[in-house]
Design an enzyme around this catalytic site. Sequence first.
Site, PDB file in Angstrom:
ATOM      1  N   ASN A   8     -17.730  -1.223  -8.860  1.00  0.00           N
ATOM      2  CA  ASN A   8     -16.896  -2.046  -7.924  1.00  0.00           C
ATOM      3  C   ASN A   8     -15.497  -2.048  -8.594  1.00  0.00           C
ATOM      4  OD1 ASN A   8     -15.680  -3.687  -5.954  1.00  0.00           O
ATOM      5  ND2 ASN A   8     -16.950  -5.356  -6.544  1.00  0.00           N
ATOM      6  N   LYS A  10     -13.025  -2.937  -6.902  1.00  0.00           N
ATOM      7  CA  LYS A  10     -12.143  -4.128  -6.501  1.00  0.00           C
ATOM      8  C   LYS A  10     -10.739  -3.357  -5.849  1.00  0.00           C
ATOM      9  CE  LYS A  10     -14.720  -7.310  -9.398  1.00  0.00           C
ATOM     10  NZ  LYS A  10     -14.722  -8.565  -9.788  1.00  0.00           N
ATOM     11  N   HIS A  81     -19.411 -10.815  -1.519  1.00  0.00           N
ATOM     12  CA  HIS A  81     -19.050 -10.717  -2.951  1.00  0.00           C
ATOM     13  C   HIS A  81     -18.257 -12.055  -3.172  1.00  0.00           C
ATOM     14  CE1 HIS A  81     -16.816 -10.125  -6.606  1.00  0.00           C
ATOM     15  NE2 HIS A  81     -17.604  -8.845  -6.779  1.00  0.00           N
ATOM     16  N   GLU A  83     -15.657 -12.861  -4.627  1.00  0.00           N
ATOM     17  CA  GLU A  83     -14.336 -12.927  -4.331  1.00  0.00           C
ATOM     18  C   GLU A  83     -13.929 -12.961  -2.754  1.00  0.00           C
ATOM     19  OE1 GLU A  83     -13.474  -9.331  -6.732  1.00  0.00           O
ATOM     20  OE2 GLU A  83     -13.911 -10.646  -8.406  1.00  0.00           O
ATOM     21  N   GLU A 148     -24.489 -12.466  -9.140  1.00  0.00           N
ATOM     22  CA  GLU A 148     -23.341 -12.564 -10.139  1.00  0.00           C
ATOM     23  C   GLU A 148     -23.025 -13.975 -10.267  1.00  0.00           C
ATOM     24  OE1 GLU A 148     -20.770  -8.643  -9.823  1.00  0.00           O
ATOM     25  OE2 GLU A 148     -20.524  -9.600  -8.134  1.00  0.00           O
ATOM     26  N   GLY A 154     -15.483 -11.185 -14.609  1.00  0.00           N
ATOM     27  CA  GLY A 154     -14.176 -11.021 -15.278  1.00  0.00           C
ATOM     28  C   GLY A 154     -13.899 -11.845 -16.239  1.00  0.00           C
ATOM     29  N   SER A 185     -19.485  -9.311 -16.060  1.00  0.00           N
ATOM     30  CA  SER A 185     -18.930  -8.947 -17.303  1.00  0.00           C
ATOM     31  C   SER A 185     -19.943  -8.143 -18.061  1.00  0.00           C
ATOM     32  CB  SER A 185     -18.639 -10.213 -18.297  1.00  0.00           C
ATOM     33  OG  SER A 185     -17.649 -10.870 -17.818  1.00  0.00           O
TER      34      SER A 185
END
Length: 222
Positions: A8, A10, A81, A83, A148, A154, A185
């Site tokens: 991904n 992003k 996701h 985010e 996740e 991150g 990560s």
Amino acid sequence: MKKWVVANWKMNGSQDLLNAYKNAFSNLDNLIVCPPFVYIDKFGINLGAQNVHHLPNGAYTGEISAQMLADVGINYCLVGHSERRQFFNESDDLVKAKAVQCQESGITPIICIGESLSDYLNGQTSQVLSQQLNNCFPSSLKFWIAYEPLWAIGTGKTPTMSEIAAVHDMLRSHLPNVVLLYGGSVSSANAAEIFTISNVNGVLVGGASLDIETITKIYDFA
Ligand code: 13P
């Protein structure tokens, strides 16, 4: 059995990175690359989208439908996701609607779930994930799950291997035939160990997927 690697990007990457992937990874069936929409291109690589609209078509300027993704040969799409949930206020209901759109267009939705740091510290991981399972999942079981933990994305931090295994065992008990990914990560330093966890069918890689040598190493472990 080979494990899946889902990259991904992003809102990162470039035409150069796409070309580097094409050179490094032609004709592999266990790698899926999710670049930003402008780089979506099916040549030589399995491609996934990072997002999709929850309706089939209409006056929604700037949006992209599942039918359009299918039309250009996309087979997978991330939905929900963290985010998107955090920065675009996506609710479980919206995530479910997106997953249904994908399924109706023949695209496999990769539904992302995960607990916050405070949920994790308070021992609420299974409850939070079960709630997300109940709220987001469409009736048809043609989807994948990416677990996740929000606090692992991150940050360079991951749950312990036994924590990852416990969550995936719990997910497997509800979803015997669904592909289960771990994300957060993932790096060339921890991927090999993560791949040894039996109910982990693959990894969803963010930052480490932007470096062709690192993603190649992760892929080689798979
Ligand atoms: P990182 O691998 O950068 O932690 O990101 C994980 C992720 O969000 C993949 O979707």
